[in-house]
Scaffold this motif. Structure first.
Motif, PDB file in Angstrom:
ATOM      1  N   ILE A   1     -13.784  51.014  24.136  1.00 47.94           N
ATOM      2  CA  ILE A   1     -13.587  49.578  24.348  1.00 47.94           C
ATOM      3  C   ILE A   1     -12.200  49.142  23.883  1.00 47.94           C
ATOM      4  CG2 ILE A   1     -14.416  47.270  23.688  1.00 47.94           C
ATOM      5  CD1 ILE A   1     -17.227  48.493  23.581  1.00 47.94           C
ATOM      6  N   PHE A   2     -11.654  49.805  22.880  1.00 46.34           N
ATOM      7  CA  PHE A   2     -10.366  49.400  22.321  1.00 46.34           C
ATOM      8  C   PHE A   2      -9.176  49.804  23.179  1.00 46.34           C
ATOM      9  CE2 PHE A   2     -13.219  49.682  18.629  1.00 46.34           C
ATOM     10  CZ  PHE A   2     -13.224  48.342  18.322  1.00 46.34           C
ATOM     11  N   GLY A   3      -9.381  50.571  24.229  1.00 46.10           N
ATOM     12  CA  GLY A   3      -8.356  50.801  25.232  1.00 46.10           C
ATOM     13  C   GLY A   3      -7.362  51.904  24.968  1.00 46.10           C
ATOM     14  N   GLN A   4      -7.662  52.811  24.086  1.00 46.09           N
ATOM     15  CA  GLN A   4      -6.751  53.922  23.857  1.00 46.09           C
ATOM     16  C   GLN A   4      -7.132  55.106  24.747  1.00 46.09           C
ATOM     17  OE1 GLN A   4      -4.114  53.598  21.912  1.00 46.09           O
ATOM     18  NE2 GLN A   4      -4.744  51.506  21.519  1.00 46.09           N
ATOM     19  N   SER A   5      -6.263  56.084  24.852  1.00 41.37           N
ATOM     20  CA  SER A   5      -6.523  57.253  25.692  1.00 41.37           C
ATOM     21  C   SER A   5      -7.418  58.281  25.005  1.00 41.37           C
ATOM     22  CB  SER A   5      -5.216  57.945  26.053  1.00 41.37           C
ATOM     23  OG  SER A   5      -4.367  57.070  26.705  1.00 41.37           O
ATOM     24  N   MET A   6      -7.318  58.389  23.696  1.00 41.64           N
ATOM     25  CA  MET A   6      -8.046  59.426  22.977  1.00 41.64           C
ATOM     26  C   MET A   6      -9.564  59.332  23.170  1.00 41.64           C
ATOM     27  SD  MET A   6      -7.652  62.083  21.546  1.00 41.64           S
ATOM     28  CE  MET A   6      -6.730  62.785  20.285  1.00 41.64           C
ATOM     29  N   PRO A   7     -10.180  58.150  23.082  1.00 42.07           N
ATOM     30  CA  PRO A   7     -11.624  58.093  23.338  1.00 42.07           C
ATOM     31  C   PRO A   7     -11.985  58.504  24.759  1.00 42.07           C
ATOM     32  CG  PRO A   7     -10.939  56.109  22.232  1.00 42.07           C
ATOM     33  CD  PRO A   7      -9.699  56.868  22.588  1.00 42.07           C
TER      34      PRO A   7
ATOM     35  N   LEU B   1     -11.620  60.717  34.725  1.00 30.86           N
ATOM     36  CA  LEU B   1     -10.345  61.308  35.149  1.00 30.86           C
ATOM     37  C   LEU B   1      -9.456  60.277  35.827  1.00 30.86           C
ATOM     38  CD1 LEU B   1     -11.513  64.785  36.443  1.00 30.86           C
ATOM     39  CD2 LEU B   1     -10.152  64.298  34.408  1.00 30.86           C
ATOM     40  N   TYR B   2     -10.055  59.398  36.614  1.00 28.84           N
ATOM     41  CA  TYR B   2      -9.296  58.328  37.254  1.00 28.84           C
ATOM     42  C   TYR B   2      -8.708  57.390  36.203  1.00 28.84           C
ATOM     43  CZ  TYR B   2      -8.240  54.223  40.053  1.00 28.84           C
ATOM     44  OH  TYR B   2      -7.605  53.166  40.626  1.00 28.84           O
ATOM     45  N   TYR B   3      -9.504  57.016  35.196  1.00 28.87           N
ATOM     46  CA  TYR B   3      -9.015  56.133  34.136  1.00 28.87           C
ATOM     47  C   TYR B   3      -7.876  56.792  33.363  1.00 28.87           C
ATOM     48  CZ  TYR B   3      -8.703  53.547  29.812  1.00 28.87           C
ATOM     49  OH  TYR B   3      -8.220  52.846  28.752  1.00 28.87           O
TER      50      TYR B   3
ATOM     51  N   HIS C   1      -2.254  56.951  32.086  1.00 33.01           N
ATOM     52  CA  HIS C   1      -1.026  57.739  31.959  1.00 33.01           C
ATOM     53  C   HIS C   1       0.093  57.157  32.822  1.00 33.01           C
ATOM     54  CE1 HIS C   1       1.425  61.235  31.188  1.00 33.01           C
ATOM     55  NE2 HIS C   1       1.581  61.424  32.491  1.00 33.01           N
ATOM     56  N   SER C   2      -0.221  56.751  34.034  1.00 27.66           N
ATOM     57  CA  SER C   2       0.817  56.194  34.910  1.00 27.66           C
ATOM     58  C   SER C   2       1.294  54.832  34.412  1.00 27.66           C
ATOM     59  CB  SER C   2       0.319  56.095  36.346  1.00 27.66           C
ATOM     60  OG  SER C   2      -0.741  55.174  36.435  1.00 27.66           O
ATOM     61  N   ILE C   3       0.400  54.030  33.854  1.00 29.03           N
ATOM     62  CA  ILE C   3       0.799  52.731  33.295  1.00 29.03           C
ATOM     63  C   ILE C   3       1.704  52.937  32.094  1.00 29.03           C
ATOM     64  CG2 ILE C   3      -0.061  50.706  32.057  1.00 29.03           C
ATOM     65  CD1 ILE C   3      -2.434  50.710  33.990  1.00 29.03           C
ATOM     66  N   ASP C   4       1.355  53.909  31.231  1.00 30.53           N
ATOM     67  CA  ASP C   4       2.202  54.189  30.071  1.00 30.53           C
ATOM     68  C   ASP C   4       3.586  54.662  30.497  1.00 30.53           C
ATOM     69  OD1 ASP C   4       0.154  53.450  28.390  1.00 30.53           O
ATOM     70  OD2 ASP C   4      -0.484  55.517  27.959  1.00 30.53           O
ATOM     71  N   ASN C   5       3.666  55.515  31.518  1.00 31.11           N
ATOM     72  CA  ASN C   5       4.965  55.977  32.024  1.00 31.11           C
ATOM     73  C   ASN C   5       5.766  54.828  32.613  1.00 31.11           C
ATOM     74  OD1 ASN C   5       4.516  58.579  31.247  1.00 31.11           O
ATOM     75  ND2 ASN C   5       3.876  59.272  33.278  1.00 31.11           N
TER      76      ASN C   5
END
Length: 177
Positions: free
Chosen positions: A101-107, A141-143, A148-152
């Motif tokens: 819910i917190f929006g990080q990639s690790m979870p 996988l889509y998320y 990843h693309s948003i971060d780039n």
């Protein structure tokens, strides 16, 4: 017309974090409900699919390993219950869903790992469970790819802003001089 467009853009950019939080919460709710359903199915009676498929092999390996270790080292092997493994997978899925819910990639990676384990290890006897698990893996996988693309994209915009500040004088300063 341009005023309406500007107003819509500002409204969307201000409300986008709330919309993203709602989306992540709804997506995490799918995993939380799935974990609750798995708990009810696996511990409701008779054990779950992991206990039925992997349980006998684990029991044989535990007995054989216990005999070998006792013979060579004198140590006893603690009996391993497959239900503990099932419970840890279910708990990991629920916990990762709450972290998501917190929006990080690790979870998301953690959820992907738990979903892969719960899909592959107990080979599902029900085709609906298998397709549901594969659908959730695909959505994760889509998320992850989207994140990843948003971060780039954000990194690229930051580097362009830094180059603009460092390398070239801005147009407002050149007009004054």
């Amino acid at each position: 017309m341009s005023n309406v467009k500007n107003m819509m853009c500002t409204t969307l950019t201000r409300s986008m974090p709330a919309i993203a939080l709602f989306g992540r919460t709804a997506f995490a709710l799918v995993f939380i409900i799935s974990a609750i359903q798995d708990y009810a199915d696996h511990f409701g009676g008779g054990g779950g699919p992991l206990e039925k498929t992997v349980g006998p092999a684990v029991n044989v390996m535990t007995k054989y390993g216990s005999k070998v270790l006792t013979f060579y080292t004198g140590m006893q092997v603690v009996a391993f219950d497959v239900r503990l493994l099932e419970f840890s997978l279910i708990t990991a899925k629920g916990t990762a869903a709450l972290w998501f819910i917190f929006g990080q990639s690790m979870p998301a990676y953690f959820l992907l790992a738990t979903q892969m384990l719960s899909t592959v290890i107990p080979f599902p006897t029900n085709l609906n469970d298998f397709t549901q698990n594969l659908t959730l893996v695909g959505a994760l996988l889509y998320y992850i790819g989207l994140k990843h693309s948003i971060d780039n994209l954000e990194e690229g915009e930051k580097s362009k802003e830094e180059e603009k500040e460092d390398g070239k004088p801005s147009t407002s300063k050149s007009k004054v001089n």
